[in-house]
Design a protein around this motif. Sequence first.
Motif: not given
Length: 260
Positions: A116, A127, A130, A190, A193-194, A196-198, A200-201, A204
Motif C-alpha cells: 500500500e 490499492e 506492484s 502483465e 499486475a495479475e 498484485t490483484r491476486q 490484494r484480493s 482483503q
Amino acid sequence: MEPVYRTIIGLARTVFFAQGLKFEVRGDENIPATGGAVIAINHTGYMDFTYAGLPVRTPKRYIRFMAKKEVFDDKISGPIMRALEHIPVDRSAGADSYKAALDYLRRGELVGVYPEATISRSFEIKEFKSGAARMAIEAGVPLIPMTIWGAQRVWTKGFPKRLGRTNTPIFIAVGKPIQPPAVESGSIAEPAAELTRQLRSTMQEMLRDLQRDYVHEPGAYWVPARLGGSAPTLEEADAMDAAEAAEKAARRSATGDATQ
C-alpha cells in the motif's frame, strides 16, 4: 547468529509485555524455514512492522524491511536500521533499493514490503503498488501475504500514540505462499499486475477473517466505517491522501522557487 537483531527482538518483547499487548498469530507455519520470500504486509499503523516480525520467529528467521530513507538518516534509528540490515528506499533512486531487495531475496532472505506504500487511514486495504509482485517474479521466490489487525489502536496517522499499558489485542495472520509465474525477461508487467490483484484480493479476505473474530467499539476512530466505526471510507481516505500529497508538492515547489 544475529546478535543485534536478537537483542532488538528481546527489547521489543519486553515492551509488548509492559504494554499488555495480547497477540494471536495464525498461519505462522506458512513462513518457509529456508529460502527467500517476499512478505507483503498491510499498513494500518506506525508499529505494525514490529508485530510483523513475530510469526517469522517460529522458524527462527528475520525480516529485512524496506523502509523510507529518512528513517536511516535519523541519528537514533539510522544505526539500528543499518545494523538490522533493513533496506533504505530513496524515492529519487528507487532502482537502487529494488536491486538491493532482489539481492537479498536471491541469497535466501525474507524481505518485508508494504504494497500500500502508506498507512491506510480507512484501515481497509488500499490499492497496491506492484513492487512486491515484481520482486517475487524476478527473484523467483514465493509471495507471502500477512495481515495485521489492531496495530492502528497503538499508534496510527492523525491520532495520539497509546504506548502505555493498554492491553490491546493484536491479531496477525500469515497466508499460504503464492508462487509467482515464470515469465520471459522483459514481459513482467502483465504477470506482475495479475499477481498484485491476486495478492490484494487474498489479503482483503484474510483481513475480513481477522476482523470477524475481533471486538470492535462502535463509533471508534480505529474501526472502519464498514464495521460501524468513525474512520473514513476508503474513497474518503484516498481523497485525503491525494490532498496531502498535493500540499507537500506545493510546499516543495515553493521552497525550490525561493532558493532559485
